[in-house]
Scaffold this active site. Structure first.
Site, PDB file in Angstrom:
ATOM      1  N   GLY A 159      -2.863  -2.672   1.082  1.00 50.21           N
ATOM      2  CA  GLY A 159      -2.528  -2.994   2.477  1.00 50.21           C
ATOM      3  C   GLY A 159      -1.061  -2.761   2.781  1.00 50.21           C
ATOM      4  N   CYS A 160      -0.215  -3.092   1.821  1.00 47.96           N
ATOM      5  CA  CYS A 160       1.228  -2.925   2.018  1.00 47.96           C
ATOM      6  C   CYS A 160       1.607  -1.450   2.055  1.00 47.96           C
ATOM      7  CB  CYS A 160       1.999  -3.670   0.934  1.00 47.96           C
ATOM      8  SG  CYS A 160       1.666  -5.449   0.988  1.00 47.96           S
ATOM      9  N   ASN A 161       0.945  -0.632   1.249  1.00 54.62           N
ATOM     10  CA  ASN A 161       1.182   0.808   1.271  1.00 54.62           C
ATOM     11  C   ASN A 161       0.788   1.383   2.629  1.00 54.62           C
ATOM     12  OD1 ASN A 161       1.763   0.357  -1.405  1.00 54.62           O
ATOM     13  ND2 ASN A 161      -0.011   1.454  -2.201  1.00 54.62           N
TER      14      ASN A 161
END
Length: 155
Positions: free
Chosen positions: A44-46
């Protein structure tokens, strides 16, 4: 204490991915998106970081600076930024002072296990240093577009 729209954004003074101290107060006169994310190099952070990077030229045209903050180290941020060619600022809050000030260090639950971590929330700060918009439970894939739309209506 929950932050409110219209209130002054809490101070930020943290090292970036190159170890240089960045202060929110140095960016008065500009729009700033402060986005909090759980962990470097996770799915999700990527997605969120790459979407913001892809939209950086448009954000720049609207005079908006982007700060990504997690509790990862400077070295972790540097590796993350290099891997995904991120050119915006990632701030390392290893002491959890800023995540606590912004109320995003909270109990979370995954697969029935409770733990503390960073909520995926963002704050749009106006050129006077006031919080103008709070985004909670951000959707990583569409967050950059949402911020761009809001900035266009606020300009």
């Amino acid at each position: 204490m929950a932050l409110k729209i219209g209130s002054k954004a809490p101070a930020i003074s943290l090292p970036d991915q190159n170890g240089k101290i960045q202060k929110l107060s140095d960016y008065l006169g500009q729009w700033v998106l402060v986005y909090f994310y759980p962990k470097d190099d996770t799915p999700g952070c990527n997605t969120e970081a790459c979407s913001l990077q892809d939209n950086l030229p448009k954000l720049g045209k609207l005079k908006a600076k982007v700060f990504g903050i997690s509790t990862d180290s400077v070295a972790s941020h540097k590796k993350f930024a290099e891997k995904f060619k991120l050119t915006f600022t990632l701030l390392a809050d290893v002491d959890k002072k800023v995540v606590e000030k912004y109320g995003v260090w909270a109990e979370k639950s995954m697969y029935g296990r409770k733990y503390f971590g960073v909520l995926r929330n963002s704050y749009l700060i106006d050129p006077q240093g006031k919080i103008i918009k709070i985004y909670e439970k951000v959707k990583p894939a569409t967050h950059a577009e949402e911020v761009l739309e809001d900035l266009k209506t606020l300009h």
